[in-house]
Write an enzyme that holds these catalytic residues in place. Sequence first.
Site, PDB file in Angstrom:
ATOM      1  N   GLU A 126      16.123  23.627  31.303  1.00  0.00           N
ATOM      2  CA  GLU A 126      15.062  24.221  32.115  1.00  0.00           C
ATOM      3  C   GLU A 126      13.954  23.186  32.285  1.00  0.00           C
ATOM      4  O   GLU A 126      13.577  22.532  31.300  1.00  0.00           O
ATOM      5  CB  GLU A 126      14.476  25.459  31.447  1.00  0.00           C
ATOM      6  CG  GLU A 126      13.507  26.183  32.377  1.00  0.00           C
ATOM      7  CD  GLU A 126      12.892  27.450  31.764  1.00  0.00           C
ATOM      8  OE1 GLU A 126      13.124  27.742  30.578  1.00  0.00           O
ATOM      9  OE2 GLU A 126      12.191  28.134  32.510  1.00  0.00           O
ATOM     10  N   GLY A 267       7.837  24.512  23.138  1.00  0.00           N
ATOM     11  CA  GLY A 267       8.001  25.268  21.902  1.00  0.00           C
ATOM     12  C   GLY A 267       9.452  25.563  21.583  1.00  0.00           C
ATOM     13  O   GLY A 267       9.916  25.315  20.469  1.00  0.00           O
ATOM     14  N   GLU A 270      15.363  29.326  25.613  1.00  0.00           N
ATOM     15  CA  GLU A 270      16.156  30.546  25.455  1.00  0.00           C
ATOM     16  C   GLU A 270      17.610  30.451  25.909  1.00  0.00           C
ATOM     17  O   GLU A 270      18.212  31.480  26.238  1.00  0.00           O
ATOM     18  CB  GLU A 270      15.468  31.668  26.242  1.00  0.00           C
ATOM     19  CG  GLU A 270      15.526  31.539  27.787  1.00  0.00           C
ATOM     20  CD  GLU A 270      14.291  30.914  28.427  1.00  0.00           C
ATOM     21  OE1 GLU A 270      13.575  30.160  27.719  1.00  0.00           O
ATOM     22  OE2 GLU A 270      14.047  31.165  29.616  1.00  0.00           O
ATOM     23  N   ASN A 271      18.238  29.273  25.902  1.00  0.00           N
ATOM     24  CA  ASN A 271      19.634  29.123  26.333  1.00  0.00           C
ATOM     25  C   ASN A 271      20.500  30.268  25.797  1.00  0.00           C
ATOM     26  O   ASN A 271      20.407  30.625  24.632  1.00  0.00           O
ATOM     27  CB  ASN A 271      20.203  27.801  25.816  1.00  0.00           C
ATOM     28  CG  ASN A 271      19.229  26.664  25.978  1.00  0.00           C
ATOM     29  OD1 ASN A 271      18.849  26.331  27.083  1.00  0.00           O
ATOM     30  ND2 ASN A 271      18.770  26.113  24.857  1.00  0.00           N
ATOM     31  N   GLU A 304      11.818  33.921  22.512  1.00  0.00           N
ATOM     32  CA  GLU A 304      13.097  33.388  22.997  1.00  0.00           C
ATOM     33  C   GLU A 304      14.187  34.447  22.915  1.00  0.00           C
ATOM     34  O   GLU A 304      15.012  34.568  23.812  1.00  0.00           O
ATOM     35  CB  GLU A 304      13.504  32.134  22.218  1.00  0.00           C
ATOM     36  CG  GLU A 304      12.460  31.008  22.191  1.00  0.00           C
ATOM     37  CD  GLU A 304      11.888  30.639  23.544  1.00  0.00           C
ATOM     38  OE1 GLU A 304      12.604  30.770  24.553  1.00  0.00           O
ATOM     39  OE2 GLU A 304      10.707  30.219  23.592  1.00  0.00           O
ATOM     40  N   GLU A 326       8.591  34.767  32.368  1.00  0.00           N
ATOM     41  CA  GLU A 326       7.661  34.296  31.338  1.00  0.00           C
ATOM     42  C   GLU A 326       6.513  35.273  31.084  1.00  0.00           C
ATOM     43  O   GLU A 326       6.175  35.556  29.940  1.00  0.00           O
ATOM     44  CB  GLU A 326       7.133  32.900  31.677  1.00  0.00           C
ATOM     45  CG  GLU A 326       8.215  31.816  31.699  1.00  0.00           C
ATOM     46  CD  GLU A 326       8.992  31.697  30.394  1.00  0.00           C
ATOM     47  OE1 GLU A 326       8.567  32.262  29.374  1.00  0.00           O
ATOM     48  OE2 GLU A 326      10.054  31.032  30.408  1.00  0.00           O
TER      49      GLU A 326
END
Length: 867
Positions: A126, A267, A270-271, A304, A326
């Site tokens: 991303e 940070g 979230e894969n 996440e 988000e």
Amino acid sequence: MNLSLALPPAPTVIHRADYQPPAWLVPEVTLTFNLGVEQTRVVAALKVRRNGQSQTLRLNGDGIAAEAVLVDGQPTNDWRMDGADLLVELPGESHEVSITTAISPVANTQLMGLYASNGMLCTQCEAEGFRRITFFPDRPDVLSVYTVHMQGSKDLFPVLLSNGNCTQQGEGPGAGMHNATWHDPWPKPSYLFALVAGDLVANQDTFTTMSGRKVDLGIWVREGDQDRTHHAMQALKDSMKWDEETFGREYDLDLFNIVAVSDFNMGAMENKGLNVFNTRYILADAETATDLDYDGIEGVVAHEYFHNWSGNRITCRDWFQLSLKEGFTVLRDQLFSQDMGSAAVKRIEDVRVLRAAQFPEDSGPLAHPIRPDSYQEISNFYTATVYNKGAEVIRMMRTLVGPERFRAGTDLYFDRHDGEAATCEDFVKAIEDGAGIDLGQFRLWYSQAGTPRVTARLDHADGVATLTLAQSIPPTPGQGEKQPMVIPLRIALFDPASGTHQGEQLIVLDRAEMQFAFPGFARRPVLSLGRGFSAPVAIDAEISDEDLVFLAAHDDDPFARYEALQQLIVKHLLAVLDGALTDAALEAGRGAIAAAFAAVVGDRALDDLMRGELMILPGEGYLADQLLVADPGAIRKAREGLKAYLGRSLEAGLLALHDRASAVPYALSAEARGARKVKTQALALLAAGVPQRAADLAAAQFDAADNMTDRQGALMVLAGLETPLRQEKLAAFLARHAGDPLVIDKWFSLQAGSLHPQALDHVKALAGHPDFTMTNPNRVRALYMAAAVNPGVFHVASGEGYRMIGELVRALDPINPQTAARFIAPLGRWRRIEPLRAALMKAELERIVAQPGLSKDTFEQASKSLG
Ligand code: TRP
Ligand code: ZN
């Protein structure tokens, strides 16, 4: 002579209005990785299906070259490059296109795509990193089912991970090699692809979902770090349970893995089924992590994990919709943390972050709506506006309809758009339909930038209190005129005699000016407005110091109580800065604040976590933001002057508080955490007022500390003082924690962020310290971001702070443009700073845009900041 050579790159601007559906879809993709740190070869086999008229398949690339292209199994030359993209002409409706690329993870200092970190390989895709691995329609509305084959050295990469489930593991090909196949059944966009290969160990656990499915959980770290993953694991299990209970969301794979890496731009990520985290948001124990670190871990692990539904199952149609995932996910993690700990303190902290990071963004040259209309580089839009203001906007919807109807809205959203790439409009419509509310005018929150300013006045006559409210939204780049927004305001009217009110009400300000009448008040009530921070606005209320003191002591809404005290201090400091205060007025103002602080310090009904919160003065950035043109030196002086006064006049009370709190043994309970918080807050005030006394006390706290919160708090205070204890304890800290990068980061950042008059010199010296490196974003941020947000360093009158950050940007840009671009915003504030400094800041921005070969990231931020 070609003059264009000397000019900066002509920016390509992407517009939201230009969205077109993809010309080709990729229902399935198979990736084969032959892994090496120096070189990794990738074969991508794409099953493509035509989705329109065009015969041209556009595959995005970035810094990669195709070694071979096959169409339907046959080598072909029927392709061409268009800039960095690869175009293939395809006659039919569906084909298989296979492309080979070779990439060098070790040379990848940008940390986007496939890169090496401490000998392991990992990915960050991303927003547009996948195109640095292979050619692909790298846009979030192309969803594919991924199968990933990996092969590599058993020695170097004993663990091979990717998204979804592991379907095969084996030896070979060749001696010392092994391989694995992973399959992710859920169609996903390329930005959610992830692969990790390295020498890792796991903390393993399980979670049983609400429908009784068992999920294997793994947190993967380097050998020796397992013992520091327990808090993250607990946070993960708590998140999984909470999302089932609160939003009805169940996890959807048999496996959930998290990998911690030490080189990471943000940070965490979230894969699908394989989250990748910055180590700082995973590793914690009492010896090395502060209470704030523990909270950060809980919040980011939750964030996440929650993306699995708000982001992965329902993703974004295009990157302009980023706040869809988000903003919503930040709200979800905020609500989770509120439920896990003190809701009141969490709310205050979230507002503090919003005011420190988002309000300045909204009032500066980089202001943008939570759903931007255009961008040059999408990485620049992972902002406090998209994230935190985005969360506030959705929180307002929840406030307007209440939690139950909001849940009906989110249920409808998840149901209606599962498996889709959706838009912000889809979300608003689902809340509208599911919760039963008209959000027509409310949608302006998605399109209008700028923090609305609300003025409020309460009149009282004939037993009726009349509240007059007006709103205005300041102009922002590209947006001159604004329309009135929908602003939900929770209010209460207090009877000053009894200290109580008749119940909170929700009023909605949705016109430029409105009046609300409240009958039945024999006496003039005290107004408590914007309780719980019910809207992300700035409120200018005509309210007396007396009323603020009353609310600071009596308001039953904890945020409102905090806010009243903050307002009292802000008003006072602005008056000091104005220079028009008589000595008597100065004394009276300080005295009122000291009395309110004394009440906070001594209030037995307050828990220490909340007490610690109330003891924090408004930040220098927030104060600067209240002024059209700020003098950072004067703000520092006024604020420290007030702290010194409080430290002196409350010395006995603060010492007693410190003493009482020091007796509480280490634990992670709210009580013990609160004790640690007030201890360091007391030290900070004492340091300003009675520095010698504070230095001794801080040194004692440092020596006695059996945990990082106490040790770091004490060292932070010492770092700001001119005492031999400063060097002594800094050296002791470094020696104690040598070899632990996350703790060394703290050592850098507390010096760069200190109140010491020579802090700038300290930062310059630290840049040459053997532990400093430009290639690790955590370390760069630890030193330079701490410096850039420390007015005592950044804003020294000579301009040396600006020069230092300017030089940093120019040196870092070729290494890691994403991180470099984050340092532009502090310089971009120049229009709001007094003229001498402003000119120096502007000159530094000009030097940056003049640098040949500047990245898109940095160019966009710097040129917009000048424009
Ligand atoms: N989606 C991530 C999050 O909010 C953000 C992120 C992680 C990111 N790494 C990134 C964004 C790199 C841009 C570039 O949880
Ligand atoms: Zn996120």
